[in-house]
Motif scaffolding. Structure first.
Motif, PDB file in Angstrom:
ATOM      1  N   LEU A   1      -9.353  11.558   7.621  1.00  0.00           N
ATOM      2  CA  LEU A   1      -8.056  11.437   8.281  1.00  0.00           C
ATOM      3  C   LEU A   1      -7.944  10.205   9.185  1.00  0.00           C
ATOM      4  O   LEU A   1      -6.907   9.530   9.166  1.00  0.00           O
ATOM      5  CB  LEU A   1      -7.741  12.711   9.062  1.00  0.00           C
ATOM      6  CG  LEU A   1      -6.326  12.808   9.625  1.00  0.00           C
ATOM      7  CD1 LEU A   1      -5.313  12.770   8.489  1.00  0.00           C
ATOM      8  CD2 LEU A   1      -6.169  14.087  10.431  1.00  0.00           C
ATOM      9  N   PRO A   2      -8.977   9.834   9.942  1.00  0.00           N
ATOM     10  CA  PRO A   2      -8.851   8.631  10.769  1.00  0.00           C
ATOM     11  C   PRO A   2      -8.650   7.344   9.951  1.00  0.00           C
ATOM     12  O   PRO A   2      -8.152   6.352  10.459  1.00  0.00           O
ATOM     13  CB  PRO A   2     -10.170   8.567  11.536  1.00  0.00           C
ATOM     14  CG  PRO A   2     -10.678   9.960  11.541  1.00  0.00           C
ATOM     15  CD  PRO A   2     -10.203  10.565  10.243  1.00  0.00           C
ATOM     16  N   LEU A   3      -9.025   7.362   8.670  1.00  0.00           N
ATOM     17  CA  LEU A   3      -8.862   6.178   7.834  1.00  0.00           C
ATOM     18  C   LEU A   3      -7.476   6.089   7.193  1.00  0.00           C
ATOM     19  O   LEU A   3      -7.160   5.089   6.548  1.00  0.00           O
ATOM     20  CB  LEU A   3      -9.930   6.155   6.736  1.00  0.00           C
ATOM     21  CG  LEU A   3     -11.371   6.025   7.210  1.00  0.00           C
ATOM     22  CD1 LEU A   3     -12.310   6.080   6.022  1.00  0.00           C
ATOM     23  CD2 LEU A   3     -11.567   4.740   7.988  1.00  0.00           C
TER      24      LEU A   3
ATOM     25  N   GLY B   1     -11.133  17.880  -0.807  1.00  0.00           N
ATOM     26  CA  GLY B   1     -11.325  19.150  -0.135  1.00  0.00           C
ATOM     27  C   GLY B   1     -10.873  19.098   1.306  1.00  0.00           C
ATOM     28  O   GLY B   1     -10.512  18.048   1.848  1.00  0.00           O
ATOM     29  N   LEU B   2     -10.889  20.236   1.919  1.00  0.00           N
ATOM     30  CA  LEU B   2     -10.446  20.354   3.303  1.00  0.00           C
ATOM     31  C   LEU B   2     -11.337  19.553   4.247  1.00  0.00           C
ATOM     32  O   LEU B   2     -10.847  18.824   5.107  1.00  0.00           O
ATOM     33  CB  LEU B   2     -10.415  21.832   3.716  1.00  0.00           C
ATOM     34  CG  LEU B   2      -9.989  22.119   5.153  1.00  0.00           C
ATOM     35  CD1 LEU B   2      -8.563  21.651   5.360  1.00  0.00           C
ATOM     36  CD2 LEU B   2     -10.140  23.587   5.470  1.00  0.00           C
ATOM     37  N   ILE B   3     -12.651  19.644   4.051  1.00  0.00           N
ATOM     38  CA  ILE B   3     -13.579  18.945   4.947  1.00  0.00           C
ATOM     39  C   ILE B   3     -13.474  17.434   4.762  1.00  0.00           C
ATOM     40  O   ILE B   3     -13.395  16.695   5.747  1.00  0.00           O
ATOM     41  CB  ILE B   3     -15.028  19.438   4.716  1.00  0.00           C
ATOM     42  CG1 ILE B   3     -15.128  20.900   5.135  1.00  0.00           C
ATOM     43  CG2 ILE B   3     -16.024  18.594   5.497  1.00  0.00           C
ATOM     44  CD1 ILE B   3     -16.465  21.536   4.872  1.00  0.00           C
ATOM     45  N   SER B   4     -13.453  16.975   3.516  1.00  0.00           N
ATOM     46  CA  SER B   4     -13.347  15.523   3.310  1.00  0.00           C
ATOM     47  C   SER B   4     -11.991  15.008   3.782  1.00  0.00           C
ATOM     48  O   SER B   4     -11.880  13.895   4.288  1.00  0.00           O
ATOM     49  CB  SER B   4     -13.583  15.163   1.844  1.00  0.00           C
ATOM     50  OG  SER B   4     -12.613  15.770   1.021  1.00  0.00           O
ATOM     51  N   GLY B   5     -10.935  15.813   3.649  1.00  0.00           N
ATOM     52  CA  GLY B   5      -9.622  15.414   4.150  1.00  0.00           C
ATOM     53  C   GLY B   5      -9.620  15.243   5.658  1.00  0.00           C
ATOM     54  O   GLY B   5      -9.044  14.294   6.193  1.00  0.00           O
ATOM     55  N   VAL B   6     -10.282  16.155   6.359  1.00  0.00           N
ATOM     56  CA  VAL B   6     -10.351  16.079   7.820  1.00  0.00           C
ATOM     57  C   VAL B   6     -11.213  14.899   8.246  1.00  0.00           C
ATOM     58  O   VAL B   6     -10.886  14.175   9.192  1.00  0.00           O
ATOM     59  CB  VAL B   6     -10.897  17.404   8.410  1.00  0.00           C
ATOM     60  CG1 VAL B   6     -11.220  17.255   9.883  1.00  0.00           C
ATOM     61  CG2 VAL B   6      -9.898  18.521   8.179  1.00  0.00           C
ATOM     62  N   LEU B   7     -12.334  14.685   7.538  1.00  0.00           N
ATOM     63  CA  LEU B   7     -13.225  13.578   7.902  1.00  0.00           C
ATOM     64  C   LEU B   7     -12.602  12.208   7.626  1.00  0.00           C
ATOM     65  O   LEU B   7     -12.858  11.252   8.350  1.00  0.00           O
ATOM     66  CB  LEU B   7     -14.561  13.704   7.159  1.00  0.00           C
ATOM     67  CG  LEU B   7     -15.448  14.876   7.581  1.00  0.00           C
ATOM     68  CD1 LEU B   7     -16.678  14.957   6.692  1.00  0.00           C
ATOM     69  CD2 LEU B   7     -15.848  14.750   9.046  1.00  0.00           C
TER      70      LEU B   7
ATOM     71  N   VAL C   1      -2.023   0.712   5.436  1.00  0.00           N
ATOM     72  CA  VAL C   1      -1.826  -0.731   5.619  1.00  0.00           C
ATOM     73  C   VAL C   1      -2.286  -1.485   4.378  1.00  0.00           C
ATOM     74  O   VAL C   1      -1.628  -2.428   3.932  1.00  0.00           O
ATOM     75  CB  VAL C   1      -2.564  -1.217   6.888  1.00  0.00           C
ATOM     76  CG1 VAL C   1      -2.607  -2.734   6.943  1.00  0.00           C
ATOM     77  CG2 VAL C   1      -1.907  -0.654   8.123  1.00  0.00           C
ATOM     78  N   VAL C   2      -3.411  -1.075   3.807  1.00  0.00           N
ATOM     79  CA  VAL C   2      -3.909  -1.724   2.594  1.00  0.00           C
ATOM     80  C   VAL C   2      -2.916  -1.528   1.452  1.00  0.00           C
ATOM     81  O   VAL C   2      -2.621  -2.465   0.697  1.00  0.00           O
ATOM     82  CB  VAL C   2      -5.309  -1.184   2.221  1.00  0.00           C
ATOM     83  CG1 VAL C   2      -5.727  -1.632   0.838  1.00  0.00           C
ATOM     84  CG2 VAL C   2      -6.332  -1.624   3.255  1.00  0.00           C
ATOM     85  N   TRP C   3      -2.364  -0.321   1.313  1.00  0.00           N
ATOM     86  CA  TRP C   3      -1.401  -0.056   0.249  1.00  0.00           C
ATOM     87  C   TRP C   3      -0.148  -0.912   0.418  1.00  0.00           C
ATOM     88  O   TRP C   3       0.344  -1.506  -0.538  1.00  0.00           O
ATOM     89  CB  TRP C   3      -1.032   1.429   0.253  1.00  0.00           C
ATOM     90  CG  TRP C   3      -0.089   1.798  -0.848  1.00  0.00           C
ATOM     91  CD1 TRP C   3      -0.410   2.090  -2.136  1.00  0.00           C
ATOM     92  CD2 TRP C   3       1.333   1.902  -0.751  1.00  0.00           C
ATOM     93  NE1 TRP C   3       0.727   2.368  -2.851  1.00  0.00           N
ATOM     94  CE2 TRP C   3       1.820   2.258  -2.018  1.00  0.00           C
ATOM     95  CE3 TRP C   3       2.242   1.727   0.279  1.00  0.00           C
ATOM     96  CZ2 TRP C   3       3.166   2.450  -2.280  1.00  0.00           C
ATOM     97  CZ3 TRP C   3       3.581   1.922   0.019  1.00  0.00           C
ATOM     98  CH2 TRP C   3       4.035   2.275  -1.252  1.00  0.00           C
TER      99      TRP C   3
END
Length: 93
Positions: free
Chosen positions: A10-12, A2-8, A18-20
């Motif tokens: 985003l810093p990760l 969702g939009l909120i989880s995407g924004v939250l 890097v992990v990928w």
């Protein structure tokens, strides 16, 4: 997502990237390590080292066994044609 989880989350994103990338690098390194061509080249170099007297017979045999085991693991195991098939497996003997 969702939009909120995407924004939250985003810093990760850089961390996930890097992990990928590191996972892809590990996969490529393992594939190269177990490549039959590379193993055969290592066997040839090992034989040259023995012929040149750089290593002893005991060390040669240990390393050769390790490399042959790696090479054997890469080969697909085939079933013999004379082995009976279980009924209902869908295969032909």
């Amino acid at each position: 997502m969702g939009l909120i989880s995407g924004v939250l989350l985003l810093p990760l994103a850089p961390v996930r990237g890097v992990v990928w990338i590191s996972d892809r690098m590990v996969d490529a390194a393992e594939q190269e390590l177990h490549d039959p061509g590379v193993i055969r080249a290592q066997l040839a170099a090992l034989n040259r080292s023995l012929d040149d007297g750089e290593i002893g017979l005991a060390q040669f045999e240990l390393e050769e066994e390790r490399l042959l085991d790696l090479l054997d693991r890469r080969r697909p195991h085939r079933t013999t044609a004379s082995a009976p098939m279980a009924p209902g497996t869908g295969g032909t003997p």
